[in-house]
Every structure is written in C-alpha cells, then in structure tokens.
Enzyme design. Structure first.
Site, PDB file in Angstrom:
ATOM      1  N   GLY A 127       0.834  -1.208   0.126  1.00  0.00           N
ATOM      2  CA  GLY A 127       0.037  -0.074   0.014  1.00  0.00           C
ATOM      3  C   GLY A 127       0.841   1.073   0.012  1.00  0.00           C
ATOM      4  O   GLY A 127       1.160   1.809  -0.870  1.00  0.00           O
ATOM      5  N   CYS A 185      -9.817  22.334  17.292  1.00  0.00           N
ATOM      6  CA  CYS A 185      -9.842  22.520  18.591  1.00  0.00           C
ATOM      7  C   CYS A 185      -9.174  21.191  19.370  1.00  0.00           C
ATOM      8  O   CYS A 185     -10.066  20.596  20.392  1.00  0.00           O
ATOM      9  CB  CYS A 185     -11.174  23.000  19.007  1.00  0.00           C
ATOM     10  SG  CYS A 185     -11.458  24.382  18.042  1.00  0.00           S
TER      11      CYS A 185
HETATM   12  N1  LLP Z   1      -2.256  -6.173   3.851  1.00  0.00           N
HETATM   13  C1  LLP Z   1      -2.848  -6.115   5.218  1.00  0.00           C
HETATM   14  C2  LLP Z   1      -3.689  -7.106   5.573  1.00  0.00           C
HETATM   15  C3  LLP Z   1      -2.694  -4.969   5.859  1.00  0.00           C
HETATM   16  O1  LLP Z   1      -3.185  -5.024   7.037  1.00  0.00           O
HETATM   17  C4  LLP Z   1      -1.872  -3.698   5.283  1.00  0.00           C
HETATM   18  C5  LLP Z   1      -2.154  -2.415   6.122  1.00  0.00           C
HETATM   19  C6  LLP Z   1      -1.443  -3.954   3.909  1.00  0.00           C
HETATM   20  C7  LLP Z   1      -1.479  -5.178   3.623  1.00  0.00           C
HETATM   21  C8  LLP Z   1      -0.614  -2.687   3.490  1.00  0.00           C
HETATM   22  O2  LLP Z   1       0.492  -2.465   4.143  1.00  0.00           O
HETATM   23  P1  LLP Z   1       1.478  -1.213   3.903  1.00  0.00           P
HETATM   24  O3  LLP Z   1       2.317  -1.711   2.595  1.00  0.00           O
HETATM   25  O4  LLP Z   1       0.702   0.191   3.367  1.00  0.00           O
HETATM   26  O5  LLP Z   1       2.376  -0.949   4.754  1.00  0.00           O
HETATM   27  N2  LLP Z   1      -2.731   4.060   8.894  1.00  0.00           N
HETATM   28  C9  LLP Z   1      -0.986   3.441   9.341  1.00  0.00           C
HETATM   29  C10 LLP Z   1      -0.556   2.141   8.485  1.00  0.00           C
HETATM   30  C11 LLP Z   1      -1.772   1.021   8.692  1.00  0.00           C
HETATM   31  C12 LLP Z   1      -1.471  -0.152   7.842  1.00  0.00           C
HETATM   32  C13 LLP Z   1      -2.348  -1.048   8.032  1.00  0.00           C
HETATM   33  N3  LLP Z   1      -2.441  -2.368   7.194  1.00  0.00           N
HETATM   34  C14 LLP Z   1      -0.177   4.458   8.934  1.00  0.00           C
HETATM   35  O6  LLP Z   1      -0.730   5.609   8.594  1.00  0.00           O
HETATM   36  O7  LLP Z   1       1.034   4.384   9.046  1.00  0.00           O
END
Ligand code: LLP
Length: 425
Positions: free
Chosen positions: A286, A353
């Site tokens: 992602g 706020c």
């Molecule tokens: N696959 C699964 C099952 C996941 O839970 C996630 C992310 C991904 C793939 C993708 O991971 P990435 O390649 O994006 O690291 N909101 C948080 C990040 C939460 C990630 C949750 N799961 C932040 O802003 O750092």
C-alpha cells in the site's frame, strides 16, 4: 544530489524558486483549487510499481494494491489500468474497485471482521480470494458460500509472530495482535477449511506490519510461512499461492527502507533456495506504492509567536493529515516558494480545537502568512483516513500526469457532510 530535487521523490523538484510535480507548478494548483489540496504524481506511482515489477521479472506474481492506503477512484484507476489487483478490507472498498474499473477476480479480501453482507457482496462479485483470519470466520464464509451457490476461494492469514520493528500501532504479525491465526493453530485451521463444503483452499498469507524499513523481518516471516507450507502440504492439503502481504516502508525523514526490487531479489533467492521458486505469489503493498507520490498543499494562515513556542497555523489539520496525531508520525514540510533569509522554529499546527492537532513540531521555516507549504509523503494513509471533525470538508485531490492536472475529487462542502442527516420531525 541536485539541491532542486527532494530526496526520495524524483518527480517533485524546484524549478527556479518554485516547487513542481512532474511538469506542473504546485502553487498554480493551489491557486486554482484552493487549499488544503492533495496532489498526486501518476509517474511516481507507476515508478514505485515498476520497482516491484523489476524485482519479480519472469515470476508468476500478482500485485494487489492495498487500497486502504489511498482509495480515491482516480488513484485506483491508475493501478487497475497497470494490471494490479486490489487488497480490500470492506464492502465499501469493493464498490470502489468496481467503480474504478478494477477486475473483481484480482481482488483479495482481508480483515478480521468481515460481515455476512460483505461476504455476500464479494461472492456475488466473484472476487479472487478471501484472506480468512479465524476459524469462526471460516464457518460463516462456508455457510454464506453455500447460500449463494458458490465456493469461496480461501487463504488463511497466518500470524508468523515476527517483530517488524515498527510503530506498535502498525505492527500486525506479533502474537499479541488481533490479526491472523497463530502459527501453532495453522494446520488445524487448514484442516477445517479443507473439510468445509463451501470453501476451496487456494493459498496462504501473512502481513507483519507497516512502514518496515529492514529486510530481516521479511526473511524471517518468509521462513516461518514456508515451514508451514511444508507441514500443511505434507498433511495432504495443497496450498496454492503464497501471499507475503505488504508493509514496505518509505522515506519520510531520511528513512532507508530497502528498494522493492532489491528486497524481492533477495526474498526470491531465499524462496528458490527452499524449493518454492515456481509458486504463484501475491503481495499487498500500500504505502510504498503511493506514499511518496503525494503531497498536501496548505496555506499559512497566521504566525503566532509565543514565550515557549512559535506557532505556524496552517489551513490543513489533523482531520486532513491524521498521522502525526495518531502515530507521532513525521512528515516533512517544505515551502512551495522558498524565501531568502533566516528561518525561525515553529510548531506547525492546524485550526482544529485539539492540542493534538499538530502537523510538525520544532520545524525551521522562513514563512509569512499567505505562504504556501507542501506536507510531503502524504499519498498514503492521509486522505483515506481523513475525517470531517470540526465539520471540516475533506480536501480536493488532483492527479498530475506530465503537464496535465486532473481534479479527481472536488472539495467536500458542508452540504455534502449533512446529506445523510435529518432533523427530528
Ligand atoms: N495487507 C494487510 C492485510 C494490511 O493490514 C495492510 C496495512 C497492508 C496490506 C498494506 O500495508 P502497507 O504496504 O501500506 O504498509 N494507518 C497506518 C498504517 C496502517 C496499515 C494497516 N495495514 C499509517 O498511517 O501508518
């Protein structure tokens, strides 16, 4: 390094004294569309994707973009056209994939709490695979598949109990996390999956966390998963594909995660050494596909000098950029048109706020009210996590492709926000 370039963001650079994305001047976009404004570079997204594709050259791999990172239709369309599948976590995300022209058969559905209705929708759409996270979910999915007259393709998400060495809120593959099935229960879970009438085992998956900047946790997780594949297949259950999840980090502030191609060259060597080189593979990146493809443009509203701190109050806030408030995350903040002269130290804060509404702390900036700034690394987990707190409309979004800029989301109005509400009669 050319000082005009922003490190790690090859499609963002100063030309003269003005920050450009590809061939478009960011200040011009801010003037045309207002601020706060998210701007994404299509070339950056495709370059990030190409790094994975280089690493996987000649292999049977499906890249499923984890769309929770940025689920805007115009962004999904870029990845759909590039041939990607999608990793979804809700029925709403499935609707977005279909609206963006994505192929349902390339969709995998992750998440610990899929509802019956979401399963029904996904079965009707004919998605590629359910990444199941518990035995209880297997039972319900089998029942829903039988009701819909289909069989559900399943992979079990295994929790490899590997420390990804990242922020605790975004670690997912440790024993204490809610995600996946414990390594020790994996065989039992696969036996159940193989026995249930509505299910067909097609793979195994894991995901150990996010913003991972080291290679070792990936190698460890791979070993743990391959050990399980050995055991489960020896028990007579063919596994099919192996999905190693997402999680690769990006450079927010001098972070040095491995490049996707280098990482996968090494992981594939390990896979080959263990005799699994010919396996169909999947990954779910992602952040690494979109994070550094995006910026959030914002205007300085007021400077407020103080005894202990100077505040630079901007028109973007924690509702638009929730990561600093949620994870103490660091995002670089740069001027769209740098000024000559001395910088002062500011806490950069939004209008919401809450004391938690800060975007950057102790930043050296030479700014005046009315100046435009770019918050960097804002392509992932910003707009997709944005809220309407303080009844703030979510920002507009622009996708830049060379010299063209496409408005892919207009700014949200108060009317948009109130549309689903009603007064008591
Ligand atoms: N696959 C699964 C099952 C996941 O839970 C996630 C992310 C991904 C793939 C993708 O991971 P990435 O390649 O994006 O690291 N909101 C948080 C990040 C939460 C990630 C949750 N799961 C932040 O802003 O750092």
């Amino acid at each position: 390094m050319n000082p005009a370039l922003l490190p790690g963001r090859p499609h963002f650079a100063y030309r003269g004294n003005r920050l450009f994305v590809e061939d478009v001047c960011l200040a011009d976009l801010a003037k045309e569309h207002g601020t706060p404004l998210f701007v994404y570079s299509k070339a950056s997204m495709l370059a990030a994707l190409a790094a994975y594709q280089r690493g996987f050259a000649g292999r049977n791999v499906r890249i499923c973009y984890a769309m929770k990172a940025n689920s805007s239709l115009g962004v999904l369309q870029v990845f759909a056209r590039a041939g990607c599948g999608f990793d979804i976590v809700s029925g709403g995300e499935l609707r977005r994939v279909l609206a963006a022209g994505g192929d349902a058969s390339k969709v995998i559905f992750s998440g610990v709490g899929k509802t019956r209705e979401e399963m029904r929708q996904a079965l009707a759409a004919g998605i590629g695979c359910f990444n199941v996270e518990s035995e209880a979910e297997l039972e319900v999915l089998s029942e829903m598949a039988m009701l819909s007259g289909a069989t559900a393709a399943v992979s079990v998400r295994v929790n490899p109990n590997v420390d990804p060495k990242t922020h605790p809120y975004i670690s997912t593959g440790l024993k204490g996390n809610k995600f996946g099935v414990a390594h020790e229960r994996a065989l039992q879970t696969y036996r159940r999956a193989a026995a249930l009438p509505g299910l067909r085992v097609v793979g195994i998956d894991c995901h150990i966390g996010s913003q991972i900047t080291e290679e070792t946790p990936y190698l460890d997780a791979m070993d743990r998963i391959l050990d399980l594949v050995d055991v489960i297949e020896a028990a007579g259950i063919p596994i099919g594909h192996i999905d190693f999840g997402g999680g690769l980090g990006i450079d927010y502030n001098g972070d040095t995660p491995p490049e996707a191609d280098a990482l996968w060259t090494r992981l594939l060597a390990r896979l080959d050494a263990r005799g699994y080189g010919g396996r169909p593979l999947m990954i779910e990146p992602g952040r690494s596909l979109v994070g550094n493809a995006g910026v959030c443009l914002t205007e300085v509203l007021y400077l407020k000098p103080g005894e202990l701190k100077n505040f630079c109050i901007i028109d973007a806030a924690m509702n638009d950029l929730p990561r600093p408030a949620m994870y103490q995350a660091f995002h670089q903040i740069v001027p769209l048109q740098p000024r000559e002269g001395e910088a002062a130290t500011f806490d950069v804060v939004g209008p919401v706020c809450e004391s938690g509404d800060w975007i950057g702390r102790d930043r050296a900036l030479n700014v005046a009210s009315g100046d435009l700034l770019a918050v960097l690394s804002a392509g992932a987990y910003c707009m997709s996590m944005a809220s309407n707190y303080n009844t703030r409309g979510r920002p507009a979004e622009v996708l830049v492709d060379g010299a063209s800029a496409h408005l892919i989301r207009r700014r949200e109005t108060a009317e948009d926000q109130m549309r689903a509400e009603s007064l008591v009669r």
